[in-house]
Every structure is written in structure tokens, then in C-alpha cells.
Design a protein around this motif. Structure first.
Motif, short mmCIF file in Angstrom:
data_model
loop_
_atom_site.label_atom_id
_atom_site.label_comp_id
_atom_site.label_asym_id
_atom_site.label_seq_id
_atom_site.Cartn_x
_atom_site.Cartn_y
_atom_site.Cartn_z
N LYS A 301 -13.57 -9.78 -3.64
CA LYS A 301 -14.30 -8.72 -4.34
C LYS A 301 -14.86 -7.63 -3.42
O LYS A 301 -15.64 -6.80 -3.87
CB LYS A 301 -15.46 -9.33 -5.13
N ASN A 302 -14.49 -7.63 -2.15
CA ASN A 302 -15.07 -6.66 -1.21
C ASN A 302 -16.60 -6.80 -1.16
O ASN A 302 -17.34 -5.86 -1.43
CB ASN A 302 -14.70 -5.22 -1.58
N LEU A 303 -17.06 -7.98 -0.83
CA LEU A 303 -18.49 -8.24 -0.80
C LEU A 303 -19.18 -7.43 0.29
O LEU A 303 -18.56 -7.02 1.27
CB LEU A 303 -18.75 -9.73 -0.54
N TYR A 304 -20.48 -7.23 0.10
CA TYR A 304 -21.31 -6.57 1.10
C TYR A 304 -22.08 -7.63 1.87
O TYR A 304 -22.62 -8.57 1.27
CB TYR A 304 -22.29 -5.60 0.43
N SER A 305 -22.12 -7.51 3.18
CA SER A 305 -22.85 -8.46 4.02
C SER A 305 -24.24 -7.92 4.34
O SER A 305 -24.37 -6.86 4.96
CB SER A 305 -22.09 -8.72 5.32
N SER A 306 -25.27 -8.65 3.94
CA SER A 306 -26.64 -8.23 4.23
C SER A 306 -26.97 -8.40 5.70
O SER A 306 -27.95 -7.84 6.19
CB SER A 306 -27.64 -9.02 3.37
N TYR A 307 -26.16 -9.19 6.42
CA TYR A 307 -26.38 -9.37 7.86
C TYR A 307 -25.67 -8.27 8.66
O TYR A 307 -26.29 -7.59 9.47
CB TYR A 307 -25.88 -10.74 8.32
N TYR A 308 -24.39 -8.08 8.41
CA TYR A 308 -23.63 -7.09 9.16
C TYR A 308 -23.86 -5.66 8.67
O TYR A 308 -23.47 -4.70 9.31
CB TYR A 308 -22.14 -7.41 9.11
N LYS A 309 -24.48 -5.53 7.49
CA LYS A 309 -24.76 -4.22 6.90
C LYS A 309 -23.48 -3.39 6.71
O LYS A 309 -23.42 -2.21 6.99
CB LYS A 309 -25.76 -3.43 7.77
N ARG A 310 -22.46 -4.06 6.22
CA ARG A 310 -21.20 -3.38 5.93
C ARG A 310 -20.44 -4.17 4.88
O ARG A 310 -20.76 -5.32 4.57
CB ARG A 310 -20.35 -3.26 7.19
N GLU A 311 -19.43 -3.51 4.33
CA GLU A 311 -18.60 -4.14 3.32
C GLU A 311 -17.55 -5.03 3.98
O GLU A 311 -16.93 -4.64 4.98
CB GLU A 311 -17.91 -3.06 2.48
N LEU A 312 -17.38 -6.22 3.46
CA LEU A 312 -16.35 -7.13 3.94
C LEU A 312 -15.08 -6.80 3.15
O LEU A 312 -14.75 -7.45 2.16
CB LEU A 312 -16.77 -8.58 3.73
N THR A 313 -14.38 -5.78 3.60
CA THR A 313 -13.27 -5.22 2.83
C THR A 313 -12.08 -6.17 2.79
O THR A 313 -11.58 -6.61 3.83
CB THR A 313 -12.82 -3.88 3.44
N PHE A 314 -11.65 -6.46 1.59
CA PHE A 314 -10.46 -7.30 1.41
C PHE A 314 -9.27 -6.36 1.26
O PHE A 314 -8.79 -6.09 0.16
CB PHE A 314 -10.62 -8.20 0.18
N ASP A 315 -8.79 -5.85 2.41
CA ASP A 315 -7.73 -4.85 2.40
C ASP A 315 -6.36 -5.50 2.46
O ASP A 315 -6.23 -6.73 2.35
CB ASP A 315 -7.92 -3.88 3.57
N ARG A 316 -5.34 -4.66 2.66
CA ARG A 316 -3.96 -5.18 2.64
C ARG A 316 -3.74 -6.17 3.77
O ARG A 316 -3.06 -7.19 3.58
CB ARG A 316 -2.97 -4.02 2.76
N PHE A 317 -4.30 -5.89 4.96
CA PHE A 317 -4.15 -6.82 6.07
C PHE A 317 -4.78 -8.17 5.74
O PHE A 317 -4.22 -9.23 6.02
CB PHE A 317 -4.80 -6.22 7.33
N SER A 318 -5.97 -8.13 5.13
CA SER A 318 -6.63 -9.37 4.73
C SER A 318 -5.77 -10.15 3.74
O SER A 318 -5.69 -11.39 3.82
CB SER A 318 -7.99 -9.06 4.09
N HIS A 319 -5.14 -9.44 2.81
CA HIS A 319 -4.26 -10.10 1.84
C HIS A 319 -3.18 -10.91 2.55
O HIS A 319 -2.96 -12.09 2.25
CB HIS A 319 -3.59 -9.05 0.94
N TYR A 320 -2.50 -10.28 3.49
CA TYR A 320 -1.41 -10.95 4.19
C TYR A 320 -1.89 -12.14 5.01
O TYR A 320 -1.25 -13.20 5.02
CB TYR A 320 -0.68 -9.95 5.10
N ILE A 321 -3.03 -11.97 5.68
CA ILE A 321 -3.53 -13.04 6.53
C ILE A 321 -4.04 -14.22 5.71
O ILE A 321 -3.77 -15.38 6.01
CB ILE A 321 -4.64 -12.52 7.47
N VAL A 322 -4.81 -13.93 4.65
CA VAL A 322 -5.38 -15.01 3.84
C VAL A 322 -4.28 -15.82 3.15
O VAL A 322 -4.43 -17.03 2.94
CB VAL A 322 -6.38 -14.43 2.81
N LEU A 323 -3.18 -15.20 2.83
CA LEU A 323 -2.06 -15.92 2.20
C LEU A 323 -1.52 -17.04 3.10
O LEU A 323 -0.99 -18.03 2.62
CB LEU A 323 -0.93 -14.96 1.85
N VAL A 324 -1.69 -16.88 4.42
CA VAL A 324 -1.20 -17.89 5.35
C VAL A 324 -2.34 -18.43 6.22
O VAL A 324 -2.10 -18.97 7.30
CB VAL A 324 -0.08 -17.31 6.25
N GLN A 325 -3.57 -18.31 5.75
CA GLN A 325 -4.72 -18.67 6.58
C GLN A 325 -4.72 -20.14 6.98
O GLN A 325 -5.15 -20.49 8.09
CB GLN A 325 -6.02 -18.31 5.87
N HIS A 326 -4.24 -21.02 6.10
CA HIS A 326 -4.22 -22.44 6.42
C HIS A 326 -3.21 -22.75 7.53
O HIS A 326 -3.36 -23.74 8.23
CB HIS A 326 -3.90 -23.26 5.16
#
Length: 530
Positions: A301-326
Motif C-alpha cells: 500500500k505504499n506505507l509511510y514510515s514514522s521513523y524514516y519520515k518517508r514513504e515505503l514505496t512499493f514500486d516496480r523494482f519492489s514488485h520484482y524483488i518481492v516476487l522472489v524474496q524467499h
């Protein structure tokens, strides 16, 4: 500052009104504590840890993280008392959980800022309970009114306030037993004696092997030294060695910065937040590992991090990596130390102008900075002395990959556990048992885990010397059984399987989302053709 003999009794509405007016109010042992803004910035554990308890009863967490002397001094900030009763304090939702923080505006005055948008759960499931509030969509909008009174009211929860108060009361009794058993006393000889011998063994082995041009062995021994030092630095960061801030911070800087090249203040700030909001997707930096890992689908969901003060963007690169993260898990973990360097240096840069009025001024920042310069000098010389860039690269990779079991262990302790937000009603012990697990191992290899395989007990009592965790864990297990709570534990290999299953499960859900989206696109195109 002396505490008045009698304090006025505050109602919940009065506490809420003061919070909306900009005061940092929390409840400590039935007292209304007002934390001055000057102390908020100077807090050794970071300002965000305090912000997570605004409007809440923070007694268990505060007592777990602070010495008796510090607790006594905190009473000087009491401005009232509250009627806690048998059911405990009915908590308010901390403004930071709603995306609201106080920042200095252009006029030099503190104003409310809306840094992110709260997303309330529209369902009531195990993954997304009705009480869950996630932060999405980064904003930075100044506001004169701040959060509303209604927003401070917690979302509905399935938890019983009375039962959570019971868990809290039982935890306080458990803490008394831990203290009475003398488990806060550091075992310098039998505990740290063998560790110092290991430090010397790895240091000498690395030096001798380097002199003989056995570079692989030297790099391996140096990595093993860093791996073991981290556990001691961890203790020092929690003030669990000498129990005095200045002494523990000085030793930890020498070990972490001067020998290991990492910032101990970065670790303290990050790790303390991890302890108080364990496994919360929007607040716990220890599970915010995009673009490489997502241990829950809510990170889509593109969450916002209250610690890093930025959006944790779930972009195209994240899509590809998370698909094979295991499949990439161990590869990424083996290189995780390089990310710690980045985070350390970023933290020191960001905090370079902070006042740090507490505990001796800015000497610790400058000592850390000097330590990192020193580390780069000696470690850079080691790499250059390898004779060729190929050998230097090998030395760099091996020395930094050998400590990777530490990163795997930290992930094992939390990744397979719940990431749901049960709201501010949840008690400290309930949250730690729900989000944390132990790793069972034979005593002969416990040093490889640094004693932190007993992660639940460590989360219950962060200042407890690590060598006393095993004895304390029996009391914590008894507590969990008496309170009807799960005490999760599994073997190292079983734990790895659990984490792999969690990562694959998230990847499979992402894959299904892609399939559904593709099917909808095809259906739409077919409808247009027809």
C-alpha cells in the motif's frame, strides 16, 4: 524538582485536551507526566519512542527501559494523577499513530504537522483487525488545529481492557521477581570473561593470518570478531553492562564505531523504537525492509514510515524483488551489513546539529564521528594491503558476510509473527508475546546467537544482562502459562522454514494480485472488441 505532596486528579478529557494543545502527556504509575519539549529532543532513546506513548499508560515500558534512579527523577515531571481503577487507564490514540507530529514552523514556534494520512481498517480479520491504523500517503501540511478529539479515541478492538490490565499487573509482579532474583546484576567474569577471550582469539587470529598473507582466514576471523562484538554492543546500548549511561556509551562507541565501523547511536534509536512498537508495519523500522522484503501484504500500500519520515514505496523494482524474496533471502542477508553502514552514516549526518544536552553534551557524537574516520583509516589500509583489487574485494566481502547469521537471527525472531495493530489497549507483555519468538538451540552453540535467541525475555526486560536471560526465561514462560498467552519458540532450522513460508506466502499473494489484474485487463479488452 520536587513532587507536590498532593496532585490534582485529572480526567481523561483533560488529558486529551492538553495533548491537543501540544503537551506531551503520558501516564506513569497513576501519575500524569508532562514531558517538556526540550527533554523530548534530548531523550537518549530518541524522541519518537516517547511520542508512541502520548495519551497512554507507559508504566510497563518505562520501567522496563529505565533504572530506578531515572524513574525517581521522572516523578519530578508529574503534574497530576489519574484514577486507573481495576480496568486500567483507558488509552488515547497517540497523535503520531494518526500521522500528526509537532514541528517548528517558519516562525520558530511549534505547530502541528500532518505528515501522513491514517488508513483505518475496513474489515476485522487476523491480518487487518478493526483496531488497525496504518499510515499512507506522505504529507507535510502545517495545521493550527492538529488532530481532533474524536481522532484520539482508539478504534474498536477485540481486546478486553480489564484483561490487558490483568496482564500488566502480572507483568509488574514478574518484574519484581526478576529484580529480587538478582538478575539485573552483570556477570562480568563468568558472562563477559569468555566473550573477551573470544574477542582476543579472533583479533589475534585475524592479525597473524594477515601477516602470513592468509587473507581469507584473516577476513573470516575479522568477520567473526564483528559478529561477536555486536552482541556486547547490544548490551551496552541497553545499559545492561555497567548500567551507567556514560560508561556504557563510551565502551559501546569504542567497540561499535572504532572497531566495527557502525554507529551505536543509530542502533540505539532504531532498536528502542523496535522494542516499543514491535512488528508494526508503519512504525517498526526493523520490518521496514522494502524494496527487498515484505513480511506482510500491507506493504503493497505504499506505507509511510514514522521513523524514516518517508514513504515505503512499493514500486516496480519492489514488485520484482518481492516476487522472489524467499529465494533471495539468504543472499540479501549475507550483504545486510553494507546497509548498516549506510544507515549509520545517514543517522550521524541527520543528527549533526541536534543539541544533545543530555548526559555530557555532544562528546558522544564527536567520538562516534572520530571512530568512523579511524575505522576507515585502518580498515582501508587492510584492504589496500591485500596486494590486488581482487584479493581486497574478497577480503571486503568475506569480512562483511561472516556476521550475517546475526541478521538472519533477528529476522527469525519476528518475521513469522503477527504484524497486526491491536491498538493502544494492548498491554506491553501481550504485544511482546504476540510479535516475538525464541530460537531454541543447544547451550554449546548459544554464543553464536549471542544469547539473544531468548528474544521474548529480552523484549520483556531489555536492560537485563544477556547472560541472565536463560534463567529469567523460565519465569517468563511461567508468566505466559499463568496468563493463558502463547510463548512461541522453535528450532533454528524450523524458524528458517517459518520465515521462508511467510516470505513465500506474501510473494504468492502478490502473484495472485498480478493474475487477477491481468485477467481484468484481458476481460476489459475483450469487451471492447465485442
Amino acid at each position: 524538582m520536587g513532587v507536590p505532596t498532593t496532585l490534582p486528579t485529572w480526567t481523561r478529557d483533560q488529558v486529551a485536551a492538553r495533548i491537543l494543545a501540544g503537551d506531551n502527556i503520558l501516564i506513569l504509575d497513576g501519575k500524569v507526566i508532562r514531558v517538556p519539549n526540550s527533554w523530548l529532543k534530548a531523550h537518549p532513546g530518541g524522541s519518537i519512542t516517547i511520542q508512541h506513548f502520548i495519551g497512554r499508560d507507559a508504566t510497563d515500558e518505562v520501567e522496563a527501559f529505565h533504572s530506578d534512579d531515572t524513574l525517581r527523577r521522572m516523578q519530578g515531571y508529574a503534574i497530576g494523577s489519574v484514577d486507573v481503577a481495576d480496568e486500567g487507564w483507558a488509552p488515547l490514540q497517540p497523535p503520531i499513530h494518526l500521522g500528526w507530529i509537532r514541528k517548528v514552523g517558519d516562525d520558530g514556534v511549534l505547530h502541528w504537522h500532518n505528515e501522513a494520512t491514517p488508513e483505518y481498517s475496513s474489515e476485522d480479520t487476523e491480518l487487518s483487525p478493526a483496531s488497525q491504523i496504518l499510515l499512507v500517503k506522505r504529507q507535510d501540511v502545517p495545521s493550527d488545529h492538529g488532530p481532533s478529539l474524536s481522532a484520539l479515541q482508539p478504534a474498536p478492538t477485540s481486546l478486553s481492557l480489564k484483561m490487558q490490565a490483568q496482564h500488566s499487573a502480572a507483568y509488574k509482579e514478574l518484574h519484581k521477581r526478576i529484580k529480587a532474583a538478582g538478575l539485573y546484576q552483570t556477570r562480568y567474569i563468568t558472562g563477559y570473561g569468555p566473550e573477551i577471550l573470544r574477542f582476543l582469539l579472533f583479533s589475534v587470529s585475524s592479525y597473524v593470518a594477515y601477516q602470513k598473507h592468509w587473507f581469507f582466514i584473516s577476513a573470516f576471523a575479522l568477520g567473526a570478531l564483528w559478529h561477536q562484538l555486536v552482541f556486547t554492543v547490544h548490551d551496552l546500548g541497553h545499559l545492561a553492562v555497567t548500567h551507567e549511561w556514560a560508561k556504557d556509551r563510551l565502551i559501546s562507541i569504542l567497540l561499535a564505531n572504532w572497531v566495527g565501523g557502525l554507529s551505536v547511536s543509530w542502533w540505539v534509536f532504531t532498536h528502542n523504537i523496535h522494542h516499543v512498537v514491535t512488528n508494526h508495519p508503519s512504525h517498526d523500522p526493523d520490518i521496514q525492509h522494502l524494496p527487498f522484503f515484505a513480511n506482510t501484504p500491507v506493504f503493497f500500500k505504499n506505507l509511510y514510515s514514522s521513523y524514516y519520515k518517508r514513504e515505503l514505496t512499493f514500486d516496480r523494482f519492489s514488485h520484482y524483488i518481492v516476487l522472489v524474496q524467499h529465494r533471495m533471502f539468504y543472499i540479501v542477508m549475507s550483504l545486510a551489513r553494507f546497509n548498516l553502514y549506510r544507515l549509520s552514516y545517514t543517522h550521524l549526518w541527520v543528527t549533526r546539529n541536534e543539541p544533545m544536552k543530555v548526559r555530557g553534551g555532544r562528546w558522544s557524537w564527536w567520538l562516534e564521528f572520530a571512530g568512523l574516520v579511524f575505522w576507515w583509516c585502518w580498515y582501508g589500509r587492510v584492504l589496500r594491503g591485500c596486494g590486488s583489487w581482487q584479493t581486497g574485494l574478497m577480503y571486503l566481502l568475506v569480512s562483511n558476510m561472516v556476521p550475517s547469521p546475526l541478521h538472519v537471527q533477528i529476522v527469525l525472531s519476528h518475521y513469522s509473527r503477527s504484524t497486526a495493530d491491536l491498538g493502544p489497549t494492548e498491554s506491553f507483555p501481550h504485544r511482546q508475546l504476540r510479535t516475538t519468538t525464541d530460537v531454541v538451540c543447544h547451550p554449546s552453540v548459544a554464543f553464536l546467537h549471542g544469547g539473544l535467541h531468548l528474544q521474548i525475555t529480552h523484549h520483556f526486560f531489555p536492560r537485563l544482562p544477556r547472560h541472565n536471560l536463560k534463567e529469567a526465561s523460565w519465569l517468563v514462560k511461567q508468566f505466559a502459562k499463568e496468563q493463558g498467552l502463547e510463548y512461541a519458540e522453535f528450532g533454528f532450522f524450523e524458524g528458517n522454514g517459518e520465515v521462508q513460508s511467510t516470505l513465500k506466502g506474501v510473494a504468492d499473494q502478490l502473484r495472485i494480485m498480478h493474475m487477477v489484474a491481468d485477467a481484468e485487463i484481458k476481460e476489459s479488452l475483450q469487451a471492447k472488441r465485442d
